[in-house]
Design an enzyme around this catalytic site. Structure first.
Site, PDB file in Angstrom:
ATOM      1  CG  ASP A  10      -1.846   1.079   1.363  1.00  0.00           C
ATOM      2  OD1 ASP A  10      -1.614   2.152   0.780  1.00  0.00           O
ATOM      3  OD2 ASP A  10      -2.859   0.883   2.060  1.00  0.00           O
ATOM      4  CB  ILE A  11       1.310   4.006  -2.418  1.00  0.00           C
ATOM      5  CG1 ILE A  11       2.510   4.889  -2.764  1.00  0.00           C
ATOM      6  CG2 ILE A  11       0.012   4.804  -2.381  1.00  0.00           C
ATOM      7  CD1 ILE A  11       2.594   5.293  -4.202  1.00  0.00           C
ATOM      8  N   GLY A  32      -9.404   4.941  -5.388  1.00  0.00           N
ATOM      9  CA  GLY A  32      -8.097   4.294  -5.560  1.00  0.00           C
ATOM     10  C   GLY A  32      -7.015   4.899  -4.674  1.00  0.00           C
ATOM     11  CG  ASP A  34      -7.016  11.324  -5.370  1.00  0.00           C
ATOM     12  OD1 ASP A  34      -6.301  11.917  -4.551  1.00  0.00           O
ATOM     13  OD2 ASP A  34      -7.756  11.902  -6.179  1.00  0.00           O
ATOM     14  N   GLY A 124      -5.608   1.964 -12.905  1.00  0.00           N
ATOM     15  CA  GLY A 124      -6.773   1.565 -12.116  1.00  0.00           C
ATOM     16  C   GLY A 124      -8.048   2.033 -12.799  1.00  0.00           C
TER      17      GLY A 124
HETATM   18  P1  ADP Z   1      -5.901   5.940 -11.932  1.00  0.00           P
HETATM   19  O1  ADP Z   1      -7.173   6.743 -11.768  1.00  0.00           O
HETATM   20  O2  ADP Z   1      -4.706   6.793 -12.318  1.00  0.00           O
HETATM   21  O3  ADP Z   1      -6.084   4.740 -12.782  1.00  0.00           O
HETATM   22  P2  ADP Z   1      -6.072   4.385  -9.425  1.00  0.00           P
HETATM   23  O4  ADP Z   1      -5.807   4.916  -8.063  1.00  0.00           O
HETATM   24  O5  ADP Z   1      -7.476   3.986  -9.751  1.00  0.00           O
HETATM   25  O6  ADP Z   1      -5.518   5.511 -10.441  1.00  0.00           O
HETATM   26  O7  ADP Z   1      -5.134   3.147  -9.716  1.00  0.00           O
HETATM   27  C1  ADP Z   1      -3.761   3.200 -10.021  1.00  0.00           C
HETATM   28  C2  ADP Z   1      -3.095   1.905  -9.594  1.00  0.00           C
HETATM   29  O8  ADP Z   1      -2.882   1.922  -8.187  1.00  0.00           O
HETATM   30  C3  ADP Z   1      -3.916   0.642  -9.859  1.00  0.00           C
HETATM   31  O9  ADP Z   1      -3.022  -0.344 -10.360  1.00  0.00           O
HETATM   32  C4  ADP Z   1      -4.456   0.256  -8.493  1.00  0.00           C
HETATM   33  O10 ADP Z   1      -4.621  -1.151  -8.355  1.00  0.00           O
HETATM   34  C5  ADP Z   1      -3.348   0.730  -7.584  1.00  0.00           C
HETATM   35  N1  ADP Z   1      -3.727   1.067  -6.190  1.00  0.00           N
HETATM   36  C6  ADP Z   1      -4.949   1.323  -5.661  1.00  0.00           C
HETATM   37  N2  ADP Z   1      -4.844   1.624  -4.362  1.00  0.00           N
HETATM   38  C7  ADP Z   1      -3.513   1.553  -4.041  1.00  0.00           C
HETATM   39  C8  ADP Z   1      -2.750   1.749  -2.850  1.00  0.00           C
HETATM   40  N3  ADP Z   1      -3.326   2.078  -1.700  1.00  0.00           N
HETATM   41  N4  ADP Z   1      -1.399   1.603  -2.928  1.00  0.00           N
HETATM   42  C9  ADP Z   1      -0.786   1.286  -4.096  1.00  0.00           C
HETATM   43  N5  ADP Z   1      -1.459   1.094  -5.250  1.00  0.00           N
HETATM   44  C10 ADP Z   1      -2.793   1.217  -5.220  1.00  0.00           C
END
Ligand code: ADP
Length: 172
Positions: A10-11, A32, A34, A124
């Site tokens: 998790d970022i 996601g 954000d 995502g």
């Molecule tokens: P976008 O709108 O740019 O597609 P998202 O947040 O929906 O952005 O997704 C971008 C990537 O981050 C996807 O591969 C998703 O699975 C991943 N993701 C979602 N939540 C997290 C998190 N908490 N930490 C790391 N990666 C995440």
């Protein structure tokens, strides 16, 4: 060139200087990555985003651009918000996706960040195919202008994303 490492997780849990947010142009939050960043980082981040909207970014942040705020309660110093392109089968938006990585690294360097964590931008909700998103991410970071950033950490949420980045990194 910065060292590239891959982490599955998790970022919002990464102890780095700067965490990159896959934001949308409103800068006012979304789902996601954000949503997770604002939830975990607390209201200070949104306050700074609102201030940016009220000043320099009245019309929002353009696709491919990046801007920094505090990281609030995250274990990082800054969040760098970047807006990835929505995937399109008709139009090649690869350059905009590459720009997210380049601009985020430029902002990170300006801040003096040495360690930067990226999600797989646009893969995502924005629908970018993971293989291609990984290829663009890795190539752009590899080719980025050498600055003060020492480590770029790609934080992949699930097994599949981790595997795709691992294969991309191995392929050079
Ligand atoms: P976008 O709108 O740019 O597609 P998202 O947040 O929906 O952005 O997704 C971008 C990537 O981050 C996807 O591969 C998703 O699975 C991943 N993701 C979602 N939540 C997290 C998190 N908490 N930490 C790391 N990666 C995440």
């Amino acid at each position: 060139m910065a060292r590239i490492i891959l982490v599955q997780g998790d970022i919002t849990e990464q102890a780095v200087d700067a965490v990159v947010n896959a934001a949308n142009s409103s800068l006012l939050g979304g789902g996601g990555v954000d949503g997770a960043i604002h939830r975990r980082g607390g209201p200070e981040i949104l306050e700074e985003c609102r201030a940016l909207r009220a000043s320099r970014y009245g019309r929002g942040l353009a696709t491919g651009q990046a801007v920094a705020t505090t990281a609030g309660r995250l274990p990082a110093r800054w969040v760098i918000h970047t807006v990835g392109p929505v995937w399109s089968a008709e139009q090649d938006r690869s350059e905009q996706l590459a720009s997210c990585y380049r601009e985020s690294l430029r902002v990170a360097d300006e801040l003096g960040a040495r360690t930067v964590a990226f999600p797989a931008v646009s893969t995502g909700v924005y629908g970018w195919p993971l293989d291609d998103g990984a290829r663009i991410a890795l190539r752009t970071v590899r080719d980025a202008v050498a600055g003060r950033v020492e480590e770029v950490r790609f934080v992949l949420f699930d097994d599949r994303a981790y595997g795709v980045f691992e294969a991309g990194l191995a392929a050079g």
